[in-house]
Design an enzyme around this catalytic site. Structure first.
Site, PDB file in Angstrom:
ATOM      1  CG  ASP A  91      44.543 -36.124  13.400  1.00  0.00           C
ATOM      2  OD1 ASP A  91      44.085 -34.972  13.421  1.00  0.00           O
ATOM      3  OD2 ASP A  91      44.069 -37.065  14.056  1.00  0.00           O
ATOM      4  CB  SER A  92      45.960 -31.085  14.322  1.00  0.00           C
ATOM      5  OG  SER A  92      45.027 -31.506  15.302  1.00  0.00           O
ATOM      6  N   GLY A  94      45.629 -33.049  18.000  1.00  0.00           N
ATOM      7  CA  GLY A  94      44.630 -32.697  19.003  1.00  0.00           C
ATOM      8  C   GLY A  94      43.941 -33.910  19.608  1.00  0.00           C
ATOM      9  CG  PHE A  95      41.857 -38.239  18.503  1.00  0.00           C
ATOM     10  CD1 PHE A  95      40.655 -38.305  19.172  1.00  0.00           C
ATOM     11  CD2 PHE A  95      42.519 -39.417  18.214  1.00  0.00           C
ATOM     12  CE1 PHE A  95      40.110 -39.539  19.556  1.00  0.00           C
ATOM     13  CE2 PHE A  95      41.999 -40.643  18.588  1.00  0.00           C
ATOM     14  CZ  PHE A  95      40.785 -40.702  19.259  1.00  0.00           C
ATOM     15  CG  ASP A 145      40.185 -30.372  16.750  1.00  0.00           C
ATOM     16  OD1 ASP A 145      41.289 -30.949  16.767  1.00  0.00           O
ATOM     17  OD2 ASP A 145      39.130 -30.969  16.514  1.00  0.00           O
ATOM     18  CD  GLN A 196      35.558 -31.469  17.695  1.00  0.00           C
ATOM     19  OE1 GLN A 196      34.649 -32.217  18.062  1.00  0.00           O
ATOM     20  NE2 GLN A 196      36.796 -31.904  17.523  1.00  0.00           N
ATOM     21  N   GLY A 231      29.653 -42.646  21.814  1.00  0.00           N
ATOM     22  CA  GLY A 231      28.749 -41.711  21.147  1.00  0.00           C
ATOM     23  C   GLY A 231      28.529 -42.103  19.710  1.00  0.00           C
ATOM     24  CG  ASP A 281      40.856 -41.133   9.342  1.00  0.00           C
ATOM     25  OD1 ASP A 281      41.498 -41.631  10.288  1.00  0.00           O
ATOM     26  OD2 ASP A 281      40.032 -40.213   9.510  1.00  0.00           O
ATOM     27  CB  CYS A 319      39.672 -60.114  -3.075  1.00  0.00           C
ATOM     28  SG  CYS A 319      40.901 -58.924  -2.489  1.00  0.00           S
ATOM     29  CB  CYS A 321      44.306 -58.057  -2.067  1.00  0.00           C
ATOM     30  SG  CYS A 321      44.151 -59.554  -1.066  1.00  0.00           S
ATOM     31  CB  CYS A 324      42.666 -62.737  -2.639  1.00  0.00           C
ATOM     32  SG  CYS A 324      41.779 -62.376  -1.101  1.00  0.00           S
ATOM     33  CG  HIS A 350      41.791 -59.252   2.260  1.00  0.00           C
ATOM     34  ND1 HIS A 350      41.315 -59.661   1.033  1.00  0.00           N
ATOM     35  CD2 HIS A 350      40.695 -59.104   3.069  1.00  0.00           C
ATOM     36  CE1 HIS A 350      39.992 -59.761   1.088  1.00  0.00           C
ATOM     37  NE2 HIS A 350      39.602 -59.420   2.315  1.00  0.00           N
TER      38      HIS A 350
END
Length: 388
Positions: A91-92, A94-95, A145, A196, A231, A281, A319, A321, A324, A350
């Site tokens: 990820d850049s 920005g967030f 961004d 955006q 939002g 993600d 499952c 995993c 489990c 898990h």
């Protein structure tokens, strides 16, 4: 440029494959989030291979602050740094700039802000974000961004989107320059742009049209700050998110992967796949797991509940995993109550395995032409609390 093959479709849903320098990515895919080059919960890269992780996601801002991209570059890039031989998306930053920084100054050149860790002055621009990500040598880099709040004024969101488009051109040009340097570790690094526009359909569409002109390696829809501010993708607002996806998807290049950032629940993923999304993600599965909140084939459960005190069954009998296969609900609950870190680790394994397996099932049903029926069956189950 990475090549994206759309293998088959069912309505808008797509079964695809992105070819990268670090291997193919089968889509739809859920990327397992390791912000600082590690999955929280003591999960190793050997564990990631065992739980069928295809792509690990790390964060430019966090790695820039600690340990620094120069160290990672010196040690051969992220893949060597934490011993991972499959694709990585970064990820850049920005967030994080817009969600963590208390004070920031946005200009055309970039953003000046104080580190959330020690208050140190940091300046990040489209060029510096690309330079950091190039030193990290990830498979896929995200464009830098601005992430406006979903409650921002329409006029501000318009201005912000226009600036983000200008920044995207700078990201593209700087990445092209870096990929041409002999000293660059990954000279085939891919670049994804970010759509955006908040909840405004017309702004979203215009922004998508503009960034599609750059013919990048992939395109993302940002739902991260929208989720943080009440939002998109939060509770009753999930329908808003689906509406935005449906609005923007026809304008997203069909021969490029589509990435919905920061989403989400298993139900969110099924709904978004149906609307044409390929990449996902979210920190939620690992974050929830660290508190004993688990996803299962019969709904979600909280392992801290008293009723699991003497429950000899695995978390999910269906499952495969590591948790489990070997341990009971009663034992893992005991670990939480005793504050033993093993409990947290087993639950993270898990939940991530559950997500990765869900994506495998989605891909299989798309190949068989039965995804719609699979979604109708699973959404009511995965969206409810487990009854037992």
């Amino acid at each position: 440029m990475g090549t994206f093959d759309c293998i088959t479709t069912e309505g808008r849903a797509r079964r695809g494959r992105l070819h990268t320098v670090h291997g193919d990515i089968e889509t739809p895919v859920f990327m397992n989030v390791g912000t600082s080059a590690a999955i929280k919960g003591a999960v190793s890269t050997d564990d990631l291979r065992e739980i069928h992780c295809q792509v690990e996601l790390s964060n430019t801002y966090h790695l820039h602050v600690r340990p620094g991209e120069d160290l990672i570059y010196k040690l051969g890039g992220l893949h060597r740094f934490f011993n991972w031989d499959r694709p990585i998306l970064t990820d850049s930053g920005g967030f994080q700039v817009f969600s963590l920084a208390q004070l920031r100054n946005i200009t055309e050149e970039g953003v000046a802000f104080a580190s959330h860790m020690d208050g140190a002055h940091i300046f990040m621009s489209p060029e510096s974000s690309m330079q950091i990500q190039s030193k990290l040598a990830s498979t896929i880099a995200m464009a830098f961004d601005e992430c406006p709040s979903s409650v921002a004024e329409r006029s501000y969101i318009q201005q912000s989107c226009a600036r983000t488009v200008r920044w995207l051109y700078r990201c593209r040009d700087e990445m092209a320059r870096l990929n041409g340097e002999e000293t660059t570790i990954n000279r085939k690094q891919l670049l994804f742009g970010i759509n955006q526009g908040g909840i405004y359909e017309d702004i979203r569409i215009e922004n998508m049209k503009q960034i599609a002109e750059l013919e990048l390696d992939g395109y993302a829809l940002d739902a991260r700050l929208l989720a943080e501010t009440g939002g998109l993708a939060v509770g009753e607002s999930a329908e808003e998110m689906y509406r935005i996806i449906e609005t923007v998807e026809p304008y997203m290049p069909a021969d490029r992967p589509r990435y919905l950032m920061g989403v989400g629940t298993p139900v969110n993923i099924l709904e978004a796949v149906e609307r044409g999304v390929d990449f996902f993600d979210c920190v939620m599965p690992s974050r929830n797991a660290r508190h004993g909140n688990l996803f299962t084939s019969v709904g979600f459960l909280n392992l801290n509940n008293r009723k699991y005190f003497d429950d000899a069954r695995p978390i999910d009998p269906d499952c495969g995993c590591p948790a489990c296969r070997s341990y009971s609900r009663a034992y893992i609950r005991h670990l939480f109550k005793a504050r033993e870190l093993l409990g947290m680790r087993l639950c993270v394994l898990h939940n991530l395995y559950f997500y990765n397996r869900l994506m495998e099932d989605i891909r299989s049903h798309l190949e068989a032409g039965t995804f719609s029926a699979f979604k109708r069956e699973r959404v009511p189950v995965l969206g409810r609390r487990a009854e037992d």
